[in-house]
Motif scaffolding. Structure first.
Motif, PDB file in Angstrom:
ATOM      1  N   GLU A  75      39.704  28.802  27.128  1.00 48.52           N
ATOM      2  CA  GLU A  75      38.553  28.343  26.348  1.00 48.52           C
ATOM      3  C   GLU A  75      38.380  29.139  25.062  1.00 48.52           C
ATOM      4  OE1 GLU A  75      35.315  28.546  29.109  1.00 48.52           O
ATOM      5  OE2 GLU A  75      35.892  26.680  30.106  1.00 48.52           O
ATOM      6  N   GLY A  76      39.323  30.033  24.765  1.00 51.87           N
ATOM      7  CA  GLY A  76      39.299  30.734  23.484  1.00 51.87           C
ATOM      8  C   GLY A  76      38.822  32.169  23.503  1.00 51.87           C
ATOM      9  N   ALA A  77      38.561  32.731  24.669  1.00 50.61           N
ATOM     10  CA  ALA A  77      38.128  34.130  24.724  1.00 50.61           C
ATOM     11  C   ALA A  77      39.277  35.032  24.283  1.00 50.61           C
ATOM     12  CB  ALA A  77      37.684  34.496  26.129  1.00 50.61           C
ATOM     13  N   GLU A  78      38.993  35.959  23.383  1.00 54.79           N
ATOM     14  CA  GLU A  78      40.004  36.904  22.908  1.00 54.79           C
ATOM     15  C   GLU A  78      40.202  38.053  23.885  1.00 54.79           C
ATOM     16  OE1 GLU A  78      41.988  36.803  20.142  1.00 54.79           O
ATOM     17  OE2 GLU A  78      41.240  34.759  19.925  1.00 54.79           O
ATOM     18  N   GLU A  79      39.141  38.386  24.610  1.00 56.63           N
ATOM     19  CA  GLU A  79      39.185  39.497  25.556  1.00 56.63           C
ATOM     20  C   GLU A  79      38.365  39.146  26.786  1.00 56.63           C
ATOM     21  OE1 GLU A  79      36.862  43.314  25.011  1.00 56.63           O
ATOM     22  OE2 GLU A  79      38.898  44.066  24.711  1.00 56.63           O
ATOM     23  N   VAL A  80      38.872  39.527  27.955  1.00 51.79           N
ATOM     24  CA  VAL A  80      38.161  39.336  29.210  1.00 51.79           C
ATOM     25  C   VAL A  80      38.127  40.691  29.912  1.00 51.79           C
ATOM     26  CG1 VAL A  80      38.119  38.161  31.439  1.00 51.79           C
ATOM     27  CG2 VAL A  80      38.884  36.940  29.411  1.00 51.79           C
ATOM     28  N   VAL A  81      36.986  41.022  30.493  1.00 43.05           N
ATOM     29  CA  VAL A  81      36.830  42.300  31.175  1.00 43.05           C
ATOM     30  C   VAL A  81      36.688  42.058  32.669  1.00 43.05           C
ATOM     31  CG1 VAL A  81      35.431  44.398  31.363  1.00 43.05           C
ATOM     32  CG2 VAL A  81      35.702  43.273  29.140  1.00 43.05           C
ATOM     33  N   LEU A  82      37.547  42.716  33.445  1.00 43.91           N
ATOM     34  CA  LEU A  82      37.439  42.699  34.904  1.00 43.91           C
ATOM     35  C   LEU A  82      36.622  43.902  35.314  1.00 43.91           C
ATOM     36  CD1 LEU A  82      41.188  42.064  35.824  1.00 43.91           C
ATOM     37  CD2 LEU A  82      39.348  40.388  35.841  1.00 43.91           C
ATOM     38  N   LYS A  83      35.611  43.699  36.142  1.00 47.89           N
ATOM     39  CA  LYS A  83      34.789  44.802  36.621  1.00 47.89           C
ATOM     40  C   LYS A  83      34.723  44.758  38.133  1.00 47.89           C
ATOM     41  CE  LYS A  83      32.007  45.530  32.556  1.00 47.89           C
ATOM     42  NZ  LYS A  83      30.713  45.965  32.062  1.00 47.89           N
ATOM     43  N   ALA A  84      34.798  45.931  38.742  1.00 48.99           N
ATOM     44  CA  ALA A  84      34.735  46.018  40.196  1.00 48.99           C
ATOM     45  C   ALA A  84      34.217  47.388  40.584  1.00 48.99           C
ATOM     46  CB  ALA A  84      36.118  45.798  40.807  1.00 48.99           C
ATOM     47  N   ARG A  85      33.799  47.486  41.849  1.00 50.82           N
ATOM     48  CA  ARG A  85      33.386  48.790  42.358  1.00 50.82           C
ATOM     49  C   ARG A  85      33.793  48.913  43.822  1.00 50.82           C
ATOM     50  NH1 ARG A  85      26.918  47.898  41.950  1.00 50.82           N
ATOM     51  NH2 ARG A  85      26.758  46.278  43.531  1.00 50.82           N
ATOM     52  N   GLY A  86      33.926  50.142  44.249  1.00 52.05           N
ATOM     53  CA  GLY A  86      34.270  50.424  45.643  1.00 52.05           C
ATOM     54  C   GLY A  86      35.600  49.840  46.052  1.00 52.05           C
ATOM     55  N   ARG A  87      35.608  49.199  47.204  1.00 52.75           N
ATOM     56  CA  ARG A  87      36.841  48.639  47.770  1.00 52.75           C
ATOM     57  C   ARG A  87      37.425  47.503  46.950  1.00 52.75           C
ATOM     58  NH1 ARG A  87      34.751  48.593  53.956  1.00 52.75           N
ATOM     59  NH2 ARG A  87      34.770  50.853  54.233  1.00 52.75           N
ATOM     60  N   ALA A  88      36.648  46.912  46.075  1.00 53.24           N
ATOM     61  CA  ALA A  88      37.137  45.802  45.245  1.00 53.24           C
ATOM     62  C   ALA A  88      37.979  46.281  44.064  1.00 53.24           C
ATOM     63  CB  ALA A  88      35.959  44.970  44.739  1.00 53.24           C
ATOM     64  N   ILE A  89      38.046  47.587  43.827  1.00 57.00           N
ATOM     65  CA  ILE A  89      38.817  48.115  42.695  1.00 57.00           C
ATOM     66  C   ILE A  89      40.288  47.721  42.809  1.00 57.00           C
ATOM     67  CG2 ILE A  89      39.684  50.247  41.638  1.00 57.00           C
ATOM     68  CD1 ILE A  89      36.872  51.425  42.079  1.00 57.00           C
ATOM     69  N   SER A  90      40.860  47.827  43.998  1.00 56.65           N
ATOM     70  CA  SER A  90      42.274  47.455  44.152  1.00 56.65           C
ATOM     71  C   SER A  90      42.474  45.973  43.867  1.00 56.65           C
ATOM     72  CB  SER A  90      42.785  47.818  45.540  1.00 56.65           C
ATOM     73  OG  SER A  90      42.110  47.072  46.533  1.00 56.65           O
ATOM     74  N   GLY A  91      41.496  45.149  44.182  1.00 57.05           N
ATOM     75  CA  GLY A  91      41.573  43.724  43.873  1.00 57.05           C
ATOM     76  C   GLY A  91      41.580  43.481  42.370  1.00 57.05           C
ATOM     77  N   ALA A  92      40.795  44.233  41.625  1.00 57.26           N
ATOM     78  CA  ALA A  92      40.759  44.087  40.166  1.00 57.26           C
ATOM     79  C   ALA A  92      42.109  44.460  39.556  1.00 57.26           C
ATOM     80  CB  ALA A  92      39.646  44.948  39.572  1.00 57.26           C
ATOM     81  N   VAL A  93      42.728  45.512  40.079  1.00 53.18           N
ATOM     82  CA  VAL A  93      44.057  45.904  39.604  1.00 53.18           C
ATOM     83  C   VAL A  93      45.063  44.798  39.938  1.00 53.18           C
ATOM     84  CG1 VAL A  93      45.917  47.595  39.859  1.00 53.18           C
ATOM     85  CG2 VAL A  93      43.542  48.363  39.743  1.00 53.18           C
ATOM     86  N   ASP A  94      44.971  44.237  41.135  1.00 55.69           N
ATOM     87  CA  ASP A  94      45.862  43.135  41.522  1.00 55.69           C
ATOM     88  C   ASP A  94      45.693  41.944  40.585  1.00 55.69           C
ATOM     89  OD1 ASP A  94      46.815  44.616  43.644  1.00 55.69           O
ATOM     90  OD2 ASP A  94      45.577  43.600  45.150  1.00 55.69           O
ATOM     91  N   VAL A  95      44.461  41.596  40.256  1.00 56.93           N
ATOM     92  CA  VAL A  95      44.195  40.471  39.355  1.00 56.93           C
ATOM     93  C   VAL A  95      44.856  40.727  37.996  1.00 56.93           C
ATOM     94  CG1 VAL A  95      42.405  39.223  38.066  1.00 56.93           C
ATOM     95  CG2 VAL A  95      42.056  39.766  40.481  1.00 56.93           C
ATOM     96  N   ALA A  96      44.679  41.916  37.447  1.00 58.66           N
ATOM     97  CA  ALA A  96      45.267  42.248  36.147  1.00 58.66           C
ATOM     98  C   ALA A  96      46.788  42.133  36.195  1.00 58.66           C
ATOM     99  CB  ALA A  96      44.848  43.651  35.717  1.00 58.66           C
ATOM    100  N   GLU A  97      47.401  42.631  37.254  1.00 57.26           N
ATOM    101  CA  GLU A  97      48.855  42.603  37.347  1.00 57.26           C
ATOM    102  C   GLU A  97      49.391  41.193  37.565  1.00 57.26           C
ATOM    103  OE1 GLU A  97      51.096  45.170  36.690  1.00 57.26           O
ATOM    104  OE2 GLU A  97      49.188  45.864  35.867  1.00 57.26           O
ATOM    105  N   VAL A  98      48.738  40.397  38.392  1.00 51.07           N
ATOM    106  CA  VAL A  98      49.166  39.012  38.595  1.00 51.07           C
ATOM    107  C   VAL A  98      49.066  38.246  37.275  1.00 51.07           C
ATOM    108  CG1 VAL A  98      48.550  36.822  39.714  1.00 51.07           C
ATOM    109  CG2 VAL A  98      48.668  38.922  41.065  1.00 51.07           C
ATOM    110  N   LEU A  99      47.987  38.454  36.547  1.00 47.18           N
ATOM    111  CA  LEU A  99      47.822  37.779  35.257  1.00 47.18           C
ATOM    112  C   LEU A  99      48.938  38.151  34.293  1.00 47.18           C
ATOM    113  CD1 LEU A  99      43.986  38.174  34.832  1.00 47.18           C
ATOM    114  CD2 LEU A  99      45.232  35.998  34.727  1.00 47.18           C
ATOM    115  N   ARG A 100      49.205  39.442  34.159  1.00 48.23           N
ATOM    116  CA  ARG A 100      50.199  39.911  33.185  1.00 48.23           C
ATOM    117  C   ARG A 100      51.626  39.540  33.575  1.00 48.23           C
ATOM    118  NH1 ARG A 100      50.999  44.942  31.263  1.00 48.23           N
ATOM    119  NH2 ARG A 100      51.247  45.732  33.357  1.00 48.23           N
ATOM    120  N   ASN A 101      51.921  39.511  34.862  1.00 44.55           N
ATOM    121  CA  ASN A 101      53.299  39.300  35.297  1.00 44.55           C
ATOM    122  C   ASN A 101      53.650  37.849  35.610  1.00 44.55           C
ATOM    123  OD1 ASN A 101      54.007  42.041  35.122  1.00 44.55           O
ATOM    124  ND2 ASN A 101      53.041  42.435  37.089  1.00 44.55           N
ATOM    125  N   ARG A 102      52.666  37.004  35.938  1.00 49.41           N
ATOM    126  CA  ARG A 102      52.980  35.644  36.369  1.00 49.41           C
ATOM    127  C   ARG A 102      52.369  34.545  35.514  1.00 49.41           C
ATOM    128  NH1 ARG A 102      51.522  35.757  42.541  1.00 49.41           N
ATOM    129  NH2 ARG A 102      53.118  34.246  43.018  1.00 49.41           N
TER     130      ARG A 102
END
Length: 95
Positions: A32-59
Motif C-alpha cells: 500500500e506504499g509504506a516506506e517503513e514498517v516497524v515490528l514491535k514485540a515484548r517478552g516471549r513474542a520477541i523471537s516471533g518478531a525476529v522470525d517475521v523479519a527474517e521470513v520477510l527478508r529471505n522469502r
C-alpha cells in the motif's frame, strides 16, 4: 527504553498468532506504499518478531532491509507486583 504504545499505522505488534499472519500484514502495508514498517514485540513474542523479519527478508521482499533494532525494558504491574518485560522494535525499510 522502547515504548510499545502509539497509534502509528505502520506498526505491526507481534504476539502469539502464527508468523505468517504478521508477514502478510507487513507485505500488505508495503504494497500500500509504506516506506517503513516497524515490528514491535515484548517478552516471549520477541523471537516471533525476529522470525517475521527474517521470513520477510529471505522469502517475500528481498529488497527489504533492517533499518534499526531497538531493545528495552517495560515495567508491567501484575498480581505479584512490578515485572520487567523485555521489548524489541525492528524497523524495516526498502533499500
Amino acid at each position: 527504553m522502547a515504548e510499545l504504545k502509539g497509534n502509528d499505522e505502520n506498526v505491526v505488534f507481534v504476539g502469539d498468532k502464527p508468523v505468517m499472519n504478521y508477514v502478510q500484514a507487513v507485505v500488505t502495508q508495503i504494497g500500500e506504499g509504506a516506506e517503513e514498517v516497524v515490528l514491535k514485540a515484548r517478552g516471549r513474542a520477541i523471537s516471533g518478531a525476529v522470525d517475521v523479519a527474517e521470513v520477510l527478508r529471505n522469502r517475500f521482499l528481498q529488497d527489504l532491509s533492517i533499518e534499526s533494532i531497538e531493545t528495552g525494558t517495560e515495567k508491567l504491574e501484575g498480581e505479584s507486583g512490578t515485572v520487567n518485560v523485555s521489548t524489541i522494535s525492528i524497523s524495516l525499510g526498502r533499500r
